[in-house]
Design an enzyme around this catalytic site. Structure first.
Site, PDB file in Angstrom:
ATOM      1  N   LYS A   7      52.209   3.667  36.214  1.00 43.78           N
ATOM      2  CA  LYS A   7      53.124   4.500  36.996  1.00 43.78           C
ATOM      3  C   LYS A   7      52.634   5.941  37.047  1.00 43.78           C
ATOM      4  O   LYS A   7      52.560   6.553  38.107  1.00 43.78           O
ATOM      5  CB  LYS A   7      54.523   4.450  36.360  1.00 43.78           C
ATOM      6  CG  LYS A   7      55.442   5.569  36.804  1.00 43.78           C
ATOM      7  CD  LYS A   7      56.805   5.502  36.139  1.00 43.78           C
ATOM      8  CE  LYS A   7      56.908   6.193  34.813  1.00 43.78           C
ATOM      9  NZ  LYS A   7      57.074   7.653  34.865  1.00 43.78           N
ATOM     10  N   ARG A  77      61.088  13.513  39.101  1.00 39.99           N
ATOM     11  CA  ARG A  77      60.510  14.759  38.598  1.00 39.99           C
ATOM     12  C   ARG A  77      59.039  14.877  38.946  1.00 39.99           C
ATOM     13  O   ARG A  77      58.530  15.954  39.262  1.00 39.99           O
ATOM     14  CB  ARG A  77      60.662  14.760  37.069  1.00 39.99           C
ATOM     15  CG  ARG A  77      61.024  16.068  36.482  1.00 39.99           C
ATOM     16  CD  ARG A  77      60.730  16.098  35.010  1.00 39.99           C
ATOM     17  NE  ARG A  77      59.626  17.010  34.791  1.00 39.99           N
ATOM     18  CZ  ARG A  77      59.754  18.307  34.684  1.00 39.99           C
ATOM     19  NH1 ARG A  77      60.933  18.864  34.717  1.00 39.99           N
ATOM     20  NH2 ARG A  77      58.706  19.070  34.536  1.00 39.99           N
ATOM     21  N   ASP A 101      65.707  16.881  32.206  1.00 37.83           N
ATOM     22  CA  ASP A 101      66.155  15.496  32.217  1.00 37.83           C
ATOM     23  C   ASP A 101      66.488  15.061  30.806  1.00 37.83           C
ATOM     24  O   ASP A 101      66.502  15.876  29.887  1.00 37.83           O
ATOM     25  CB  ASP A 101      65.145  14.568  32.899  1.00 37.83           C
ATOM     26  CG  ASP A 101      63.835  14.521  32.165  1.00 37.83           C
ATOM     27  OD1 ASP A 101      63.819  14.893  30.985  1.00 37.83           O
ATOM     28  OD2 ASP A 101      62.852  14.106  32.771  1.00 37.83           O
ATOM     29  N   ASP A 290      55.502   8.332  24.957  1.00 40.36           N
ATOM     30  CA  ASP A 290      56.235   7.298  25.695  1.00 40.36           C
ATOM     31  C   ASP A 290      56.395   6.006  24.898  1.00 40.36           C
ATOM     32  O   ASP A 290      57.157   5.121  25.297  1.00 40.36           O
ATOM     33  CB  ASP A 290      55.538   7.006  27.038  1.00 40.36           C
ATOM     34  CG  ASP A 290      55.713   8.170  28.006  1.00 40.36           C
ATOM     35  OD1 ASP A 290      56.607   8.998  27.780  1.00 40.36           O
ATOM     36  OD2 ASP A 290      54.952   8.251  28.983  1.00 40.36           O
TER      37      ASP A 290
HETATM   38  N1  EPU Z   1      55.621  21.921  29.400  1.00 43.52           N
HETATM   39  C1  EPU Z   1      55.959  23.251  29.484  1.00 43.52           C
HETATM   40  N2  EPU Z   1      55.500  23.966  30.537  1.00 43.52           N
HETATM   41  C2  EPU Z   1      54.725  23.426  31.522  1.00 43.52           C
HETATM   42  C3  EPU Z   1      54.403  22.057  31.436  1.00 43.52           C
HETATM   43  C4  EPU Z   1      54.867  21.328  30.363  1.00 43.52           C
HETATM   44  O1  EPU Z   1      56.649  23.766  28.611  1.00 43.52           O
HETATM   45  O2  EPU Z   1      54.328  24.156  32.450  1.00 43.52           O
HETATM   46  C5  EPU Z   1      56.105  21.136  28.239  1.00 43.52           C
HETATM   47  C6  EPU Z   1      57.166  20.162  28.647  1.00 43.52           C
HETATM   48  O3  EPU Z   1      58.433  20.779  28.616  1.00 43.52           O
HETATM   49  C7  EPU Z   1      57.029  19.065  27.603  1.00 43.52           C
HETATM   50  C8  EPU Z   1      55.547  19.096  27.259  1.00 43.52           C
HETATM   51  O4  EPU Z   1      55.059  20.351  27.731  1.00 43.52           O
HETATM   52  O5  EPU Z   1      57.761  19.395  26.482  1.00 43.52           O
HETATM   53  C9  EPU Z   1      54.742  17.957  27.869  1.00 43.52           C
HETATM   54  O6  EPU Z   1      54.761  18.021  29.251  1.00 43.52           O
HETATM   55  P1  EPU Z   1      53.625  17.388  30.169  1.00 43.52           P
HETATM   56  O7  EPU Z   1      53.409  18.334  31.302  1.00 43.52           O
HETATM   57  O8  EPU Z   1      52.443  17.019  29.338  1.00 43.52           O
HETATM   58  O9  EPU Z   1      54.306  16.055  30.665  1.00 43.52           O
HETATM   59  P2  EPU Z   1      54.745  15.659  32.128  1.00 43.52           P
HETATM   60  O10 EPU Z   1      53.603  15.835  33.069  1.00 43.52           O
HETATM   61  O11 EPU Z   1      56.043  16.276  32.456  1.00 43.52           O
HETATM   62  C10 EPU Z   1      53.909  13.190  31.833  1.00 43.52           C
HETATM   63  C11 EPU Z   1      54.500  11.831  32.052  1.00 43.52           C
HETATM   64  C12 EPU Z   1      55.506  11.535  30.957  1.00 43.52           C
HETATM   65  C13 EPU Z   1      54.794  11.610  29.624  1.00 43.52           C
HETATM   66  C14 EPU Z   1      54.146  12.985  29.454  1.00 43.52           C
HETATM   67  C15 EPU Z   1      53.343  13.139  28.187  1.00 43.52           C
HETATM   68  C16 EPU Z   1      54.456  11.574  34.427  1.00 43.52           C
HETATM   69  C17 EPU Z   1      55.213  11.420  35.684  1.00 43.52           C
HETATM   70  N3  EPU Z   1      55.161  11.772  33.334  1.00 43.52           N
HETATM   71  O12 EPU Z   1      54.994  14.106  31.927  1.00 43.52           O
HETATM   72  O13 EPU Z   1      55.952  10.198  31.161  1.00 43.52           O
HETATM   73  O14 EPU Z   1      55.725  11.400  28.598  1.00 43.52           O
HETATM   74  O15 EPU Z   1      53.265  13.234  30.565  1.00 43.52           O
HETATM   75  O16 EPU Z   1      52.388  12.158  28.094  1.00 43.52           O
HETATM   76  O17 EPU Z   1      53.236  11.481  34.423  1.00 43.52           O
HETATM   77  C18 EPU Z   1      57.488   8.418  31.338  1.00 43.52           C
HETATM   78  O18 EPU Z   1      56.633   7.819  32.001  1.00 43.52           O
HETATM   79  O19 EPU Z   1      58.534   7.855  30.910  1.00 43.52           O
HETATM   80  C19 EPU Z   1      57.270   9.835  31.019  1.00 43.52           C
HETATM   81  C20 EPU Z   1      58.228  10.635  30.610  1.00 43.52           C
END
Ligand code: EPU
Length: 410
Positions: A7, A77, A101, A290
């Site tokens: 995904k 998101r 979320d 995850d």
């Molecule tokens: N963060 C910040 N500032 C930013 C970006 C991130 O503070 O500018 C923080 C977030 O608040 C969070 C942490 O950094 O606490 C991790 O965020 P990250 O950007 O790495 O994650 P994401 O891109 O929002 C993706 C996956 C998540 C997965 C995470 C970590 C997608 C759509 N989502 O999220 O997947 O947990 O990476 O591996 O790719 C899921 O599939 O159920 C899911 C939540």
């Protein structure tokens, strides 16, 4: 058990398609609600998108739109990932802020500061992020405070069409990032360092549409691996490279499982009650956040006490109250949870609070006496295609009761 495309890769690969005019095809796309929402996001940007089985065909116009509305962004998101490619192609973009979320606050500061370093003018107004770079983006050196998956992706997708060279330091190294780099490279982008923490991107003028196969879903594969270990079962997962789950599988071995890795498959079997293991989530190649609900589930039925530490999302433990309804003995303190294992859990009605918590509760329910009813399964539909059918194939007595099937049409 066959596992399809990831995904968290497929969603972004669909956004990657925006970078080239013409017809790109993303294959091995999972049939889940999030993909249908992403297709709709792209349609509203003027793309013609067809979802056929596990294939997403995306016809991108010469000038895609530059706005993504709140009604879709709040449901997905991940649609924030159109920010980078649209800014690169259009020089202007207005995307609704996704908001928080159930698993945490999830900021965008690194997306914003990285794009600003590349010359974008960015502001937030009326719930939207507005970014413009009328003269085009320029290559720059960017240090991320944390290897954020989403920020790395947005900056990467912006940098491929920027003027000059961009270096992203402390970049995320997830297999899904490598997958995106591979699709971009096939389109004509110049990227060095995929899968390492330094990405060097030399901007090009245009990219070409391509066909690309999505990498297998390591989180779905990992879910089955934990399920096998927790139920003292025997499951072979096809479609996921075991090295993408190295630490997770190693934890299962420490818990007493036998793991046999293959090329694009692995087998997990467990004969005895699992031993307790401590687990710490970290960015890849660390243990995936995850899979945290599955780690808690393993601890809940293991012999002994496990210390589980979450380092990525501040709200990831929200579901433990539901796990406690199944009789799990869990105490959390900040980002730590102490789980004292019990021989059996006890079936009860519970509620999914996010995708992974939902799957984790179902798997924990397999180790519970009596019936476990998991509510709000629409969360699970967002990440696990055919979850109920797959469970049934593995011999689980399971039914989807009074809940509409997920829809893929809008
Ligand atoms: N963060 C910040 N500032 C930013 C970006 C991130 O503070 O500018 C923080 C977030 O608040 C969070 C942490 O950094 O606490 C991790 O965020 P990250 O950007 O790495 O994650 P994401 O891109 O929002 C993706 C996956 C998540 C997965 C995470 C970590 C997608 C759509 N989502 O999220 O997947 O947990 O990476 O591996 O790719 C899921 O599939 O159920 C899911 C939540």
């Amino acid at each position: 058990m066959h596992v399809g495309g990831a995904k968290n890769s497929a969603l972004k690969l669909m956004a990657v398609a925006l970078l080239a005019e013409g017809r790109s095809v993303v294959r091995n796309v999972p049939r889940i609600t999030d993909i249908a929402i992403m297709a709709e996001v792209l349609r509203r940007l003027g793309c013609d998108v067809t979802l056929d089985g596990t294939e997403a065909a995306i016809e991108v116009p010469a000038e895609p739109g530059s706005e993504a509305d709140y009604d879709l962004v709040r449901r997905l998101r991940a649609s924030i990932c159109v920010l980078g490619p649209l800014l690169a192609r259009r020089g202007y973009v207005r995307v609704a802020l996704p908001g928080g979320d159930m698993i945490g606050s999830r900021g965008l500061d690194m997306h914003v500061s990285g794009l600003a370093r590349m010359g974008a003018d960015i502001s937030g107004e009326h719930g939207f992020v507005i970014a413009s770079a009328p003269a085009g983006l320029r290559g720059s050196k960017i240090w991320l405070d944390f290897p954020s998956v989403g920020a790395t992706e947005n900056l990467l997708m912006a940098a491929v069409l920027a003027k000059g060279t961009t270096e992203i330091d402390n970049a995320a190294r997830e297999p899904e990032i490598v997958d995106i780099c591979e699709m971009l490279t096939a389109m004509g982008a110049r990227i060095d360092g995929a899968g390492t923490s330094t990405l060097e991107i030399e901007g090009v003028d245009t990219l070409n549409p391509v066909r690309h196969d999505t990498v297998g879903d390591r989180i779905v594969g990992g879910t089955w691996a934990f399920g096998a270990a927790m139920t003292r079962g025997d499951v072979t997962v096809h479609g996921v490279r075991p090295q993408y789950l190295d630490i997770a599988l190693d934890k299962l071995v420490a818990a007493g499982a036998v793991v046999e890795p293959g090329d694009d498959l692995f087998r997990v079997r467990m004969e005895n009650r699992p031993r307790a293991v401590d687990i710490v989530t970290l960015p890849y190649p660390g243990f995936a956040t995850d899979l945290l609900p599955m780690a808690i589930g393993l601890g809940a039925v293991a012999n002994g006490s496990s210390l589980i530490t979450e380092n990525i999302f501040d709200g990831r433990f929200m579901f433990v109250n539901e796990m406690a309804r199944l009789g799990a003995d869990i105490r959390t303190d900040g980002h730590h949870a102490v789980v004292r294992g019990r021989e059996r859990l006890s079936g009860a009605p519970v509620r999914a609070t996010d995708i992974r918590a939902g799957a984790g509760l179902v798997i924990a329910g397999l180790c519970a006496d009596g019936v476990t009813e998991v509510g709000e399964v629409h969360h699970i539909d967002r990440g696990y295609p055919d979850f109920v059918a797959d469970l049934a194939k593995l011999g689980v007595e399971v039914e989807r009761a009074d809940v509409p099937e997920p829809t893929f049409d809008f």
